[in-house]
Design an enzyme around this catalytic site. Structure first.
Site, PDB file in Angstrom:
ATOM      1  N   HIS A  42      19.723  13.920 -42.920  1.00 29.09           N
ATOM      2  CA  HIS A  42      19.224  14.165 -44.272  1.00 29.09           C
ATOM      3  C   HIS A  42      17.728  13.897 -44.273  1.00 29.09           C
ATOM      4  CE1 HIS A  42      23.351  13.456 -46.406  1.00 29.09           C
ATOM      5  NE2 HIS A  42      23.461  14.187 -45.301  1.00 29.09           N
ATOM      6  N   GLU A  93      15.790  12.134 -46.117  1.00 31.19           N
ATOM      7  CA  GLU A  93      15.420  10.722 -46.266  1.00 31.19           C
ATOM      8  C   GLU A  93      15.623   9.961 -44.952  1.00 31.19           C
ATOM      9  OE1 GLU A  93      17.299  12.101 -50.216  1.00 31.19           O
ATOM     10  OE2 GLU A  93      17.572  12.467 -48.077  1.00 31.19           O
ATOM     11  N   CYS A 117      21.739  10.482 -51.570  1.00 31.50           N
ATOM     12  CA  CYS A 117      23.191  10.278 -51.524  1.00 31.50           C
ATOM     13  C   CYS A 117      23.457   8.843 -51.038  1.00 31.50           C
ATOM     14  CB  CYS A 117      23.815  11.312 -50.588  1.00 31.50           C
ATOM     15  SG  CYS A 117      23.470  10.977 -48.832  1.00 31.50           S
ATOM     16  N   CYS A 153      21.884   7.958 -47.697  1.00 32.55           N
ATOM     17  CA  CYS A 153      20.438   7.757 -47.736  1.00 32.55           C
ATOM     18  C   CYS A 153      20.067   6.471 -48.467  1.00 32.55           C
ATOM     19  CB  CYS A 153      19.769   8.976 -48.357  1.00 32.55           C
ATOM     20  SG  CYS A 153      20.026  10.465 -47.357  1.00 32.55           S
TER      21      CYS A 153
END
Length: 164
Positions: free
Chosen positions: A61, A63, A91, A94
């Site tokens: 992801h 992040e 999410c 993260c």
């Protein structure tokens, strides 16, 4: 609950716009529509974009990529004093990475409902932890093995360990 744009520091708005621009560029290049920037207390910036499909890595992801980049380039796993700016609400994966890396704060632009409207139903993952254990879609079950604490005993006995 959102923060009114006028109450957000100009610097935060600037870094959020940078994260959004990264996300837009990544989406145009067939990547996921997510971007993130880690900014240290002294102003160093480390960016990341969603690389899930590009790397065949469900943990890549934006992040997490930004956190990994910052940690690698700074030579540390502790990002105390740094802030994460994300194009979209992080999410649970993260958020966990943000906690583990000891970031001071996380700011985001779009929320989970905006992501759902764009075809990314992250809300499901946020709701997962609110459900009773027996109603969760992924069973996570403990097994009571006698040697279950051996790794922690080895950790405690290792006087040369790096604490974190």
């Amino acid at each position: 609950m959102s923060t009114n744009e006028t109450t957000v520091p100009a610097e935060a708005r600037q870094f959020l716009r940078e994260a959004i621009a990264l996300a837009v560029d990544n989406a145009k290049a067939d990547g996921g529509p997510f971007g993130a920037v880690v900014v240290t207390a002294d102003g160093r910036r480390f960016s990341g974009v969603n690389r899930v499909t590009a790397d065949s890595d469900p943990t890549a992801h934006a992040e997490v990529v930004a956190i990994r980049t910052a940690c690698r380039e700074l030579g540390t796993f502790d990002l105390s004093g740094a802030t994460l700016y994300a194009s979209c609400e992080p999410c649970p994966l993260c958020v966990s990475a943000s906690l583990w890396s000891r970031l001071d704060a996380v700011w985001f632009a779009a929320d989970r409902h905006d992501a759902a409207a764009g075809g990314f139903d992250d809300a499901e993952f946020h709701e997962y932890f609110a459900r009773p254990v027996e109603e969760r879609s992924l069973p996570v079950r403990p097994v009571d093995l006698q040697e279950r604490t051996a790794p922690f005993e080895a950790w405690a006995a290792n006087t040369a360990r790096t604490a974190y």
